[in-house]
Design a protein around this motif. Structure first.
Motif, PDB file in Angstrom:
ATOM      1  N   GLY A  31     -19.128 -51.986 -61.677  1.00  0.00           N
ATOM      2  CA  GLY A  31     -20.574 -52.084 -61.499  1.00  0.00           C
ATOM      3  C   GLY A  31     -21.136 -50.874 -60.781  1.00  0.00           C
ATOM      4  O   GLY A  31     -22.092 -50.230 -61.256  1.00  0.00           O
ATOM      5  N   LEU A  32     -20.532 -50.546 -59.632  1.00  0.00           N
ATOM      6  CA  LEU A  32     -21.043 -49.419 -58.852  1.00  0.00           C
ATOM      7  C   LEU A  32     -20.913 -48.115 -59.636  1.00  0.00           C
ATOM      8  O   LEU A  32     -21.836 -47.290 -59.660  1.00  0.00           O
ATOM      9  CB  LEU A  32     -20.293 -49.310 -57.520  1.00  0.00           C
ATOM     10  CG  LEU A  32     -20.539 -50.451 -56.531  1.00  0.00           C
ATOM     11  CD1 LEU A  32     -19.684 -50.260 -55.287  1.00  0.00           C
ATOM     12  CD2 LEU A  32     -22.011 -50.525 -56.147  1.00  0.00           C
ATOM     13  N   ALA A  33     -19.743 -47.936 -60.275  1.00  0.00           N
ATOM     14  CA  ALA A  33     -19.527 -46.693 -61.021  1.00  0.00           C
ATOM     15  C   ALA A  33     -20.502 -46.591 -62.186  1.00  0.00           C
ATOM     16  O   ALA A  33     -21.021 -45.506 -62.486  1.00  0.00           O
ATOM     17  CB  ALA A  33     -18.083 -46.615 -61.529  1.00  0.00           C
ATOM     18  N   ALA A  34     -20.790 -47.729 -62.838  1.00  0.00           N
ATOM     19  CA  ALA A  34     -21.716 -47.691 -63.979  1.00  0.00           C
ATOM     20  C   ALA A  34     -23.108 -47.298 -63.504  1.00  0.00           C
ATOM     21  O   ALA A  34     -23.743 -46.394 -64.081  1.00  0.00           O
ATOM     22  CB  ALA A  34     -21.754 -49.047 -64.685  1.00  0.00           C
ATOM     23  N   VAL A  35     -23.590 -47.934 -62.429  1.00  0.00           N
ATOM     24  CA  VAL A  35     -24.927 -47.606 -61.927  1.00  0.00           C
ATOM     25  C   VAL A  35     -24.990 -46.136 -61.528  1.00  0.00           C
ATOM     26  O   VAL A  35     -25.891 -45.391 -61.930  1.00  0.00           O
ATOM     27  CB  VAL A  35     -25.286 -48.514 -60.729  1.00  0.00           C
ATOM     28  CG1 VAL A  35     -26.563 -48.044 -60.067  1.00  0.00           C
ATOM     29  CG2 VAL A  35     -25.418 -49.954 -61.191  1.00  0.00           C
ATOM     30  N   GLY A  36     -23.990 -45.703 -60.745  1.00  0.00           N
ATOM     31  CA  GLY A  36     -23.981 -44.319 -60.278  1.00  0.00           C
ATOM     32  C   GLY A  36     -23.918 -43.325 -61.419  1.00  0.00           C
ATOM     33  O   GLY A  36     -24.657 -42.335 -61.442  1.00  0.00           O
ATOM     34  N   SER A  37     -23.046 -43.602 -62.403  1.00  0.00           N
ATOM     35  CA  SER A  37     -22.868 -42.579 -63.432  1.00  0.00           C
ATOM     36  C   SER A  37     -23.992 -42.610 -64.457  1.00  0.00           C
ATOM     37  O   SER A  37     -24.295 -41.574 -65.057  1.00  0.00           O
ATOM     38  CB  SER A  37     -21.500 -42.692 -64.099  1.00  0.00           C
ATOM     39  OG  SER A  37     -21.235 -44.005 -64.468  1.00  0.00           O
ATOM     40  N   ILE A  38     -24.638 -43.772 -64.645  1.00  0.00           N
ATOM     41  CA  ILE A  38     -25.802 -43.764 -65.540  1.00  0.00           C
ATOM     42  C   ILE A  38     -26.932 -42.974 -64.890  1.00  0.00           C
ATOM     43  O   ILE A  38     -27.615 -42.177 -65.540  1.00  0.00           O
ATOM     44  CB  ILE A  38     -26.250 -45.206 -65.880  1.00  0.00           C
ATOM     45  CG1 ILE A  38     -25.218 -45.862 -66.796  1.00  0.00           C
ATOM     46  CG2 ILE A  38     -27.617 -45.209 -66.548  1.00  0.00           C
ATOM     47  CD1 ILE A  38     -25.491 -47.307 -67.120  1.00  0.00           C
ATOM     48  N   PHE A  39     -27.115 -43.150 -63.564  1.00  0.00           N
ATOM     49  CA  PHE A  39     -28.150 -42.396 -62.854  1.00  0.00           C
ATOM     50  C   PHE A  39     -27.872 -40.893 -62.936  1.00  0.00           C
ATOM     51  O   PHE A  39     -28.716 -40.105 -63.360  1.00  0.00           O
ATOM     52  CB  PHE A  39     -28.198 -42.859 -61.392  1.00  0.00           C
ATOM     53  CG  PHE A  39     -29.226 -42.156 -60.575  1.00  0.00           C
ATOM     54  CD1 PHE A  39     -30.577 -42.460 -60.727  1.00  0.00           C
ATOM     55  CD2 PHE A  39     -28.857 -41.183 -59.646  1.00  0.00           C
ATOM     56  CE1 PHE A  39     -31.539 -41.815 -59.976  1.00  0.00           C
ATOM     57  CE2 PHE A  39     -29.815 -40.526 -58.899  1.00  0.00           C
ATOM     58  CZ  PHE A  39     -31.155 -40.843 -59.065  1.00  0.00           C
ATOM     59  N   LEU A  40     -26.646 -40.513 -62.551  1.00  0.00           N
ATOM     60  CA  LEU A  40     -26.292 -39.094 -62.580  1.00  0.00           C
ATOM     61  C   LEU A  40     -26.311 -38.556 -64.010  1.00  0.00           C
ATOM     62  O   LEU A  40     -26.788 -37.434 -64.260  1.00  0.00           O
ATOM     63  CB  LEU A  40     -24.899 -38.905 -61.964  1.00  0.00           C
ATOM     64  CG  LEU A  40     -24.380 -37.485 -61.857  1.00  0.00           C
ATOM     65  CD1 LEU A  40     -25.322 -36.620 -61.026  1.00  0.00           C
ATOM     66  CD2 LEU A  40     -22.995 -37.462 -61.235  1.00  0.00           C
ATOM     67  N   GLY A  41     -25.833 -39.372 -64.945  1.00  0.00           N
ATOM     68  CA  GLY A  41     -25.818 -38.945 -66.344  1.00  0.00           C
ATOM     69  C   GLY A  41     -27.228 -38.689 -66.865  1.00  0.00           C
ATOM     70  O   GLY A  41     -27.453 -37.740 -67.630  1.00  0.00           O
TER      71      GLY A  41
END
Lengths: 221, 240
Positions: A31-41
């Motif tokens: 969950g955390l990685a998805a939120v973070g990487s979608i934002f950064l992506g």
């Protein structure tokens, strides 16, 4: 040869609470990685599509760099070497999370980029014509539509991310995979635990991707 | 930051040899696994496009099975579980006499896993050919096998050369997972150098560069293949 009848289901039942702890960590990391990487992506996608040459370069180098490397290598980099750089103890969970966000952002960037490109130019122009700034046009006009169009693909990539979190096994972070291996080795029940782990991952990922397919059909109606 | 830099260590014995042998194992495992992935993936991919419902179902089941289990779990299944699940004689042979048990398991694991991904590309390639072409072939009196042999497969493959390139790169990157069952490939060697010398920065930097260079070489090679094989006017949207 082990037949199904020889399976010791008791081992799995006893280990269930421990495995559930592992699964919670896997899901939290996903969950955390998805939120973070979608934002950064998304930021990277905006950079790749910006008219400023420097930003284009940073975005392109980031994406091509991380897509050329195995995720395992990135996990090792952050696990072994981040503590050296910051001169102190870094939690294995945090270092894995940082690695995942930076790595997966490269993949989410490409998804968001095609999402933004799928929105017709006229949308952005009408935003500007209405007096919106670049940031407002993106925030209120382009990105919401891009997210909506790309939602199935973003979710599919998140399922892949969930599978990828099993790689934290190599740094001993107690996710579902690591917990299964720990129990397997402690009780010398490799076959039961590995088959069970495979089954759990399969059922979760299969039904998740099935739901994505249904969502996709609904959206195209 | 207190760190004793020593880049020279990478060129000392035995560490330099470790890196070289790591590169060799990575390339060997990826190449052999790719042969399995390509042949098996082609069969499964074609099977997903045929009219027969049972054949399609089996092929779909294959793809779903391999796609929804993390690769590291599959590695463990091939290495620890498969020898226990086959008849005793085979299991004994796999554990005792099979040459390079770790690498062989890793190759089968990577090959069958990537086959499911190749199959999806092959299917997409064949499905991107307009239905009229298949109908035209049948109308001209070709059998179904001939339609595949002379029409769908050759055209389909030329369409999917670009996505197949990225599948090859994926197998090459995924081969690093073989270290979890003890194959001494490139990343394994980097960790070993780190453990022996505490020169983690140097070891990981060198391996990162090696991966980047190998990727660039593969991409350059494939760009020229793509140029040669592309059919004007055809093509799936390039994912780049």
């Amino acid at each position: 040869m082990i037949m199904l009848g020889d399976f010791d289901f008791g081992v799995i039942v006893t280990a269930l609470p421990y495995l559930w702890d592992g699964m919670q960590l896997s899901l939290l990391l996903t969950g955390l990685a998805a939120v973070g990487s979608i934002f950064l992506g998304t930021l990277l996608a905006l950079m790749r599509l910006s008219s400023i040459r420097l930003f284009q370069w940073i975005g392109a180098i980031w994406v091509n760099f991380f897509r050329s490397l195995p995720l395992l290598l990135v996990i090792f980099w952050f696990y072994f070497l981040v503590p050296l750089i910051v001169q102190g103890q870094v939690d294995a969970f945090e270092s894995a999370l940082i690695g995942f966000v930076l790595f997966e952002a490269a993949y989410f960037c490409e998804i968001m980029r095609s999402g933004i490109q799928s929105i017709s130019r006229g949308q952005a122009w009408s935003g500007y014509a209405l007096g919106l700034k670049y940031s407002q046009t993106m925030r209120y006009v382009v990105l919401p539509q891009a997210f909506r169009n790309m939602l199935p693909i973003l979710l599919t990539q998140t399922i892949i991310l969930f599978q990828d979190t099993s790689l934290v096994f190599v740094v001993g972070l107690a996710d579902f995979m690591t917990s299964a291996v720990t129990v397997a080795q402690r009780d010398s029940r490799l076959v039961e635990l590995y088959v069970f782990a495979a089954l759990v991952y399969f059922v979760m990922c299969y039904f998740a991707s099935l739901s994505v397919k249904i969502l996709q059909k609904k959206m195209h109606k | 930051m207190n760190y004793n830099w020593n880049w020279g260590i990478l060129f000392e014995e035995p560490y330099f040899d470790w890196l070289v042998s790591g590169v060799e194992w990575t390339l060997f495992v990826s190449a052999v696994a790719w042969i399995i992935a390509f042949s098996l993936g082609s069969i499964v991919g074609v099977a997903r496009t045929v009219d027969s419902v049972p054949i399609r179902a089996v092929a779909t089941a294959y793809v779903e099975l391999f796609r929804n289990i993390p690769l590291i779990v599959q590695m463990f299944l091939w290495f620890y579980v498969v020898p226990e699940m086959v008849p005793d004689d085979w299991g004994r042979w796999m554990k005792r006499d099979m040459p390079f048990p770790e690498a062989t398991s890793a190759i089968f694991c990577l090959g069958t896993y990537t086959a499911s991904r190749v199959a999806e590309q092959v299917r997409a390639g064949i499905e991107s050919i307009p239905v009229g072409q298949r109908a035209a072939g049948l109308a001209m009196g070709l059998t179904t096998v001939q339609v595949y042999r002379y029409l769908l497969v050759p055209v389909g493959y030329r369409i999917i050369v670009p996505p197949l390139t990225s599948e090859f790169l994926t197998i090459f990157k995924n081969s690093s997972l073989a270290l979890t069952i003890g194959v001494a490939e490139l990343l394994y060697q980097a960790r070993q150098i780190e453990n022996y010398t505490f020169q983690g920065f140097e070891a990981f930097t060198s391996v990162t560069l090696i991966y980047l260079v190998l990727t660039m070489i593969v991409v350059a090679l494939m760009v020229s293949v793509e140029e040669k094989t592309k059919i004007p006017g055809y093509g799936i949207q390039k994912d780049k």
